[in-house]
Design an enzyme around this catalytic site. Sequence first.
Site, PDB file in Angstrom:
ATOM      1  N   CYS A 124      18.016  27.583  -4.911  1.00  0.00           N
ATOM      2  CA  CYS A 124      17.105  28.843  -5.316  1.00  0.00           C
ATOM      3  C   CYS A 124      16.156  29.301  -4.300  1.00  0.00           C
ATOM      4  O   CYS A 124      16.187  30.362  -3.630  1.00  0.00           O
ATOM      5  CB  CYS A 124      16.743  28.533  -6.441  1.00  0.00           C
ATOM      6  SG  CYS A 124      15.926  27.188  -6.872  1.00  0.00           S
ATOM      7  N   HIS A 208       9.193  31.707  -7.545  1.00  0.00           N
ATOM      8  CA  HIS A 208       9.916  30.254  -6.939  1.00  0.00           C
ATOM      9  C   HIS A 208       9.898  30.345  -5.211  1.00  0.00           C
ATOM     10  O   HIS A 208      10.522  29.857  -4.420  1.00  0.00           O
ATOM     11  CB  HIS A 208      11.414  29.995  -7.281  1.00  0.00           C
ATOM     12  CG  HIS A 208      11.622  28.542  -7.408  1.00  0.00           C
ATOM     13  ND1 HIS A 208      12.737  28.125  -7.787  1.00  0.00           N
ATOM     14  CD2 HIS A 208      10.714  27.608  -7.431  1.00  0.00           C
ATOM     15  CE1 HIS A 208      12.483  26.718  -7.871  1.00  0.00           C
ATOM     16  NE2 HIS A 208      11.228  26.421  -7.521  1.00  0.00           N
ATOM     17  N   ASP A 342      21.918  33.694  -6.884  1.00  0.00           N
ATOM     18  CA  ASP A 342      21.109  33.234  -5.634  1.00  0.00           C
ATOM     19  C   ASP A 342      21.873  31.953  -5.296  1.00  0.00           C
ATOM     20  O   ASP A 342      21.511  31.394  -4.175  1.00  0.00           O
ATOM     21  CB  ASP A 342      19.520  32.469  -6.419  1.00  0.00           C
ATOM     22  CG  ASP A 342      19.768  31.785  -7.463  1.00  0.00           C
ATOM     23  OD1 ASP A 342      20.843  31.295  -7.968  1.00  0.00           O
ATOM     24  OD2 ASP A 342      18.801  30.646  -7.611  1.00  0.00           O
TER      25      ASP A 342
END
Length: 544
Positions: A124, A208, A342
Site C-alpha cells: 500500500c 499511510h 492500491d
Amino acid sequence: MTTLKKRFRITRRRLLLLAAAVVAVAGVGTCVHLSGRTGIHNRLAYDPEDHEDARRKAQAVSKVIHRIEGYACKPPNLVVILTDDLGYGDLGCYGSRAIRTPNIDRLATEGMRFTDFYASAPICTPSRAGLLTGRYPHRTGLTFPFSAGQDTIFRSLLRRAGRAFGAFGAIDMHGGESIALGMPASEITLPEALKLAGYTSACIGKWHLGDFVTNPDYLPRRNGFDYFIGFNGANDDWPVAFWENETELVTDIGLDQAQYTGRLTREAIDFIERSKDQPFFLYLAHKDPHQPCIPSEQFKDRSEGGRHGDTVEEVDWSVGEIMDCLKHNGLVRNTLVLFTSDNGPWYDGSPGALRGRKGQSFEGGYRVPLIAWWPDKVRPGGVCREPSMNIDFFPTFLHLAGLALPNDRVIDGKNIFGLLTSKQAKSPHEALFFIHHNEVEGVRAGQWKYFRYVNSYVYPVPQDKPHTFVGKVAGGYEYQPEGADEAVSSLGSFPLLYNMDHDPGESYNVIKKYPEKGRELLQRIESFEDAFARNPRGWLPPIE
C-alpha cells in the site's frame, strides 16, 4: 479470556525471551545483510540523506511546473476512488460471481475497463506514493508500509525479527523497511501541482504516507491537500487514528470500523457540493476491503464473498452515492472518475485467474482493476488491453489541467489520455518495472513479462530466490548427467519469461523458446538499475 487472547497474551518472560531471540537472529541476519548489501536484492537501496536536496525542499512548485502555452480547455474535475486490497477478480465486471457490484459495473458499462493496469507496487504505502507523484516509489523513498508511530514494543520486536529472518531469505521481508519515514518535502504531489491550475483538493480516507500523529510534517494538508479527513495508516495497524485536518477526532478506532465507509462517503459528497463551482480533485481512499473487513450492519452477510465481499459491496454502494451526487449537481460532463485499487488481494479476495497476491510481483499482486468514466470523452463499454500503471495519473491529470510536467525531476508515468479516449492504440510505456522491496524482480514490455528472480511461493520451498541463503540451500539443485550438454533444475528454475497475450496467469515459462527476448528484457532491468544507482531521486537540472 478467549482462546485467541490466551494465544497472544504477552508475559514479561515471553517478552524477554523474544527480545533475546531477536537480538541473536538480528546479529546474524545483519551480517548476512551487510555482506550482500550491494547484491541484486539491494540495488535500489540508498540513504535518503545522501541524496536529499535542500533547495528542492524550499522551492515553489510554480518554479518547475508551468502552464501549457495556448491551452484553452476547461479543466475537468478529477475523482480518484482508491480501494485497499481489492482483488482483480472481486468485481462483477471483472468476473466475480460471489460479490455483487452493480454500481461499479455500471461505471464500466458507461466508461472504459482496463485489463492490463498495474499499481506501482504490490503493497500500500509505495503504491500510493507512486499514484500521487507519478514516480516509481523508490524515487520518493516510500518503499514499505509504515507501522503506527506509536507502535508497541512487542510488535516492534516482531518486525525486527522479520527483517532479520528476511536477510536469510527465510521469510519475504528482505528490505522490508521504508527508506524514508514519510513523504519527502521535496516531492511534488498531485494536489500541489493542480493548485497551479486553480484546483481545490481533498484527501478523504486512508493516508499511510507518513504517520502524522507523531510527525505533523506528514499531514496531507502539508503535502498539498486543502482538506483532509481520515486515517493515519492501515485500519489494522493499531492504534489507528482518525483526524480532520490538524485535529484528532479519535485516538484509536479499534474495531469500531463499521461506520467509516458511510462517513467517508458523506464527507466526499459534502466536498463535491461545496467545491462544484471550481475545478476540484477528490482523492477518496477507502479503508476497505483491507482486513479486518468490518462492514456496516446494512451490508453484513449480504455477499457470498464473506466479510471481504461484504465490504466490497459497501464500497460499491459508496460509488453509487458519489455518482448520484455528480449527476445531481450537473457535473457529469466535466468530471473524470477513475476507480482502482492500491494492490492485489491479501488473505481474502480474488486475483481472478492471475498468479500471486498482495506483496508479490506476479500479476495477482500488481495487476488491479481500473475503470475510467467521463461521458463524451471515454467511449462507453470500452476495453483497453494496453499496459499502464497508476504513476500515469500524475502526467495525465496535469495534461488535462493545462500544466507541463515538472522540469527538475524524472516523471516515470506517461500521459494515457489517448488510451482513455481510444485515440491512442498502444501503451506509451516501452517498459514497466516490478519492484519488490529494494529489488527489481521483473519487467513488462509489450506482451512479454520477464523475471530475473522471484520467490515462487510453491511447495515445498516457497522462498527460493537463489541469491538468498535459504534459496541456495533449499531451493533445489541442477542435475546434469555425465556427458550431457544441459542441466535441469530439480525444483524451480530462473529466469522466467511469460507471454501475457497467451498466459496472463504466468503458468508457462517460455524462456527456453525465446532466450533472446529474455536477454533483451534483462538488459532493460540492468539499464534501469544502473540509471537509478547514479541518480536515485531522479533529479534533473531545472530548465530556465
